[in-house]
Design a protein around this motif. Structure first.
Motif, mmCIF file in Angstrom:
data_model
loop_
_atom_site.group_PDB
_atom_site.id
_atom_site.type_symbol
_atom_site.label_atom_id
_atom_site.label_comp_id
_atom_site.label_asym_id
_atom_site.label_seq_id
_atom_site.Cartn_x
_atom_site.Cartn_y
_atom_site.Cartn_z
ATOM 1 N N ARG A 62 9.964 -4.410 -2.668
ATOM 2 C CA ARG A 62 9.795 -4.052 -4.080
ATOM 3 C C ARG A 62 8.755 -4.942 -4.731
ATOM 4 N N ILE A 63 8.175 -4.438 -5.805
ATOM 5 C CA ILE A 63 7.173 -5.197 -6.542
ATOM 6 C C ILE A 63 7.856 -6.362 -7.259
ATOM 7 N N PRO A 64 7.314 -7.598 -7.183
ATOM 8 C CA PRO A 64 7.936 -8.747 -7.858
ATOM 9 C C PRO A 64 7.950 -8.556 -9.381
ATOM 10 N N ALA A 65 8.969 -9.071 -10.007
ATOM 11 C CA ALA A 65 9.063 -9.006 -11.473
ATOM 12 C C ALA A 65 8.243 -10.136 -12.071
ATOM 13 N N GLY A 66 7.612 -9.908 -13.215
ATOM 14 C CA GLY A 66 6.820 -10.931 -13.866
ATOM 15 C C GLY A 66 6.765 -10.696 -15.357
ATOM 16 N N THR A 67 6.191 -11.662 -16.057
ATOM 17 C CA THR A 67 6.031 -11.565 -17.516
ATOM 18 C C THR A 67 4.575 -11.778 -17.862
ATOM 19 N N GLY A 68 4.199 -11.253 -19.012
ATOM 20 C CA GLY A 68 2.851 -11.468 -19.481
ATOM 21 C C GLY A 68 1.818 -10.813 -18.585
ATOM 22 N N ILE A 69 0.761 -11.602 -18.360
ATOM 23 C CA ILE A 69 -0.340 -11.071 -17.574
ATOM 24 C C ILE A 69 0.061 -10.811 -16.135
ATOM 25 N N TRP A 70 1.071 -11.557 -15.616
ATOM 26 C CA TRP A 70 1.511 -11.382 -14.224
ATOM 27 C C TRP A 70 2.182 -10.025 -14.015
ATOM 28 N N GLU A 71 2.846 -9.529 -15.020
ATOM 29 C CA GLU A 71 3.424 -8.198 -14.915
ATOM 30 C C GLU A 71 2.343 -7.140 -14.730
ATOM 31 N N GLU A 72 1.238 -7.319 -15.478
ATOM 32 C CA GLU A 72 0.111 -6.393 -15.355
ATOM 33 C C GLU A 72 -0.569 -6.531 -13.997
ATOM 34 N N ILE A 73 -0.708 -7.761 -13.496
ATOM 35 C CA ILE A 73 -1.342 -7.987 -12.186
ATOM 36 C C ILE A 73 -0.519 -7.339 -11.074
ATOM 37 N N TYR A 74 0.821 -7.565 -11.129
ATOM 38 C CA TYR A 74 1.682 -6.966 -10.116
ATOM 39 C C TYR A 74 1.587 -5.435 -10.150
ATOM 40 N N TYR A 75 1.556 -4.879 -11.333
ATOM 41 C CA TYR A 75 1.512 -3.434 -11.477
ATOM 42 C C TYR A 75 0.195 -2.861 -10.934
ATOM 43 N N LEU A 76 -0.939 -3.530 -11.288
ATOM 44 C CA LEU A 76 -2.238 -3.042 -10.830
ATOM 45 C C LEU A 76 -2.364 -3.124 -9.304
ATOM 46 N N ILE A 77 -1.860 -4.220 -8.730
ATOM 47 C CA ILE A 77 -1.905 -4.347 -7.261
ATOM 48 C C ILE A 77 -1.027 -3.281 -6.613
ATOM 49 N N HIS A 78 0.148 -3.031 -7.210
ATOM 50 C CA HIS A 78 1.032 -1.995 -6.675
ATOM 51 C C HIS A 78 0.377 -0.610 -6.774
ATOM 52 N N LYS A 79 -0.305 -0.365 -7.884
ATOM 53 C CA LYS A 79 -1.005 0.908 -8.062
ATOM 54 C C LYS A 79 -2.129 1.054 -7.035
ATOM 55 N N LEU A 80 -2.890 -0.029 -6.831
ATOM 56 C CA LEU A 80 -3.963 -0.017 -5.837
ATOM 57 C C LEU A 80 -3.408 0.205 -4.436
ATOM 58 N N ARG A 81 -2.229 -0.404 -4.192
ATOM 59 C CA ARG A 81 -1.594 -0.246 -2.890
ATOM 60 C C ARG A 81 -1.235 1.213 -2.633
ATOM 61 N N ARG A 82 -0.643 1.871 -3.634
ATOM 62 C CA ARG A 82 -0.263 3.275 -3.456
ATOM 63 C C ARG A 82 -1.487 4.162 -3.261
ATOM 64 N N ARG A 83 -2.561 3.877 -4.004
ATOM 65 C CA ARG A 83 -3.777 4.673 -3.855
ATOM 66 C C ARG A 83 -4.389 4.488 -2.471
ATOM 67 N N ASN A 84 -4.421 3.236 -2.004
ATOM 68 C CA ASN A 84 -4.956 2.981 -0.658
ATOM 69 C C ASN A 84 -4.082 3.617 0.420
ATOM 70 N N LYS A 85 -2.788 3.653 0.169
ATOM 71 C CA LYS A 85 -1.883 4.259 1.139
ATOM 72 C C LYS A 85 -2.144 5.753 1.243
ATOM 73 N N ARG A 86 -2.343 6.405 0.096
ATOM 74 C CA ARG A 86 -2.670 7.829 0.116
ATOM 75 C C ARG A 86 -4.003 8.079 0.799
ATOM 76 N N ARG A 87 -4.977 7.214 0.506
ATOM 77 C CA ARG A 87 -6.293 7.368 1.127
ATOM 78 C C ARG A 87 -6.214 7.139 2.633
ATOM 79 N N LYS A 88 -5.400 6.174 3.039
ATOM 80 C CA LYS A 88 -5.240 5.897 4.459
ATOM 81 C C LYS A 88 -4.622 7.091 5.168
ATOM 82 N N LYS A 89 -3.605 7.703 4.574
ATOM 83 C CA LYS A 89 -2.994 8.886 5.175
ATOM 84 C C LYS A 89 -3.995 10.032 5.273
ATOM 85 N N GLN A 90 -4.815 10.164 4.221
ATOM 86 C CA GLN A 90 -5.815 11.218 4.236
ATOM 87 C C GLN A 90 -6.842 10.987 5.335
ATOM 88 N N LEU A 91 -7.278 9.722 5.494
ATOM 89 C CA LEU A 91 -8.241 9.403 6.543
ATOM 90 C C LEU A 91 -7.641 9.605 7.927
#
Length: 441
Positions: A62-91
């Motif tokens: 699971r994505i780590p819980a955070g506050t402030g800017i760290w919450e946004e960093i965790y979310y963006l990395i998680h979003k990038l991870r899901r996008r890369n995962k979809r792209r990897k499956k497509q490739l």
């Protein structure tokens, strides 16, 4: 994003506020400010360590819980991870489709690296070039050892190909092309051209054979015509008659050749005609009678045995041509003292069977597989086999194919030959007046 930074600034504000209040209480504002800054840095170090551990763990769980800017960093990395995962499956899906498509190609396809090492190859490369999975990483020049291929590998031309035997089977001819792509990669494509080369050779032999067959009668005709032109009026009547007879014979030979070529062309490429009832017994009786009349002076009798009165569904013109060629061929490969037997019967399986058998000297075994090739003739001492065109059995083969039948050839030296035509039960008619379905002939 703005909400995360607002939360972070709010945290900094409270840290500073608590540090100022604590500094007034202890009467040491600098120390209190230093402690507040240290606590804020420890907060960031804690989250940086969590991020580091999460990244090293493959970003699993699971994505780590955070506050402030760290919450946004965790979310963006998680979003990038899901996008890369979809792209990897497509490739991966695209790669699998590419591999499936290249594996289905009949041509051998090999991906070569900068040093001509094998990076990948399809299934056809195993059958045509003899490559195995253990050959990955090996230099292709060490596995396909032909001087022409090695030279082409060193100095390839984009539009050039090289023909080599297959390492798997020397009788298989391959046409190899090397196509560069990318920076240091090349694509090797090997195509099996064995059948193409065979067809080219057959076409070349066909033209040569037709030219040869026409040259002989034309030479004879020209010689006689020049003789007649130069002084034919002075020739005696007997010599004049012999010359005309010879010219008629040669003209008939050319006519027979042209007719046979037209028949072959029609059988190979023409559309099938609707089937009709062919009364085979009557057809064979007529052919044998004609053969006995023509061959009366040669003393080679043709005997007919009718063990069945069955008819066939087919094209009478084609069957007449095939049966006539078989009988004529048997006579040509017989001596005057031999006999030819034609037998029409029906097997227990329901197949109709035609046997044309002679008691001649027989045909050597090495010639049997090639007897149905165009212009292929066997010269046998003592037989009248020099006047044929070499197209008769080729016509028989195509007629049998059109009638779903099978041509069998058996011969033994000194004991004669037997040509058998087997017609399937679907072509057999027990009685000429039966209702018949429409079948292609």
């Amino acid at each position: 994003m703005l909400r995360a930074w607002a939360s972070e600034f709010f945290t900094i504000f409270w840290v500073l506020l608590v540090a100022v209040i604590a500094g007034r209480i202890v009467d040491d504002s600098g120390f209190a400010l230093w402690v507040g800054t240290a606590l804020y840095l420890l907060h960031h170090l804690f989250h940086a360590n969590r991020l580091h551990a999460w990244m090293r763990g493959g970003r699993s769980g699971r994505i780590p819980a955070g506050t402030g800017i760290w919450e946004e960093i965790y979310y963006l990395i998680h979003k990038l991870r899901r996008r890369n995962k979809r792209r990897k499956k497509q490739l991966i899906r695209m790669l699998e489709q590419f591999r499936t498509a290249t594996a289905a190609l009949p041509d051998a396809t090999v991906v070569l690296g900068a040093r001509d090492e094998i990076d990948w190859f399809n299934e056809s490369a195993c059958h045509l070039l003899g490559l195995r999975k253990s050959d990955l990483g090996q230099n292709i020049g060490n596995l396909v050892r032909y001087p022409k291929f090695a030279e082409h590998l060193k100095n390839p031309r984009h539009s050039a190909t090289v023909s080599i035997p297959s390492p798997v089977d020397e009788a298989m001819q391959l046409e190899v092309r090397i196509v560069p792509y990318g920076e240091d990669s090349r694509l090797l494509i090997a195509q099996d051209v064995t059948q193409l080369r065979f067809m080219e050779r057959v076409r070349s032999d066909f033209v040569a054979n037709v030219s040869h067959e026409l040259r002989t009668p034309l030479t004879v005709l020209r010689g006689y015509m020049e003789t007649l032109n130069d002084g034919g009026q002075d020739l005696p009547a007997s010599a004049y008659g012999k010359m005309v007879q010879r010219m008629v014979e040669q003209t008939g030979r050319m006519q027979s050749l042209v007719d046979n070529l037209l028949s072959l062309t029609r059988l190979e490429s023409g559309p099938p005609k609707p089937a009709t009832v062919v009364r085979v017994p009557a057809l064979l009786e007529r052919l044998c009678k004609e053969a006995n009349v023509v061959e009366a002076n040669e003393h080679t009798p043709v005997r007919l045995t009718l063990d069945s009165r069955d008819s066939l569904l087919g094209n009478e013109t084609d069957l007449h041509s095939a049966f006539a060629n078989l009988i004529s061929n048997a006579i040509k490969y017989s001596r005057p003292s031999d006999t030819v037997t034609v037998r029409w019967s029906r097997e227990e399986s329901g197949c109709a069977r035609l046997d044309v058998e002679d008691t001649g000297p027989g045909i050597p075994k090495e010639h049997l597989p090639r007897l149905t090739e165009r212009f292929y003739r066997v010269e046998i001492e003592g037989c009248r086999n020099k006047s044929g065109t070499g197209l008769g059995l080729a016509i028989v083969k195509h007629v049998m194919s059109r009638h779903d039948a099978e041509l069998l050839i058996a011969s033994e030296l000194g004991r004669g030959s037997r040509f058998t035509c087997l017609f399937p039960p679907s072509r057999v008619v027990c009685g000429a007046d039966a209702d018949l379905p429409d079948l292609p002939a």
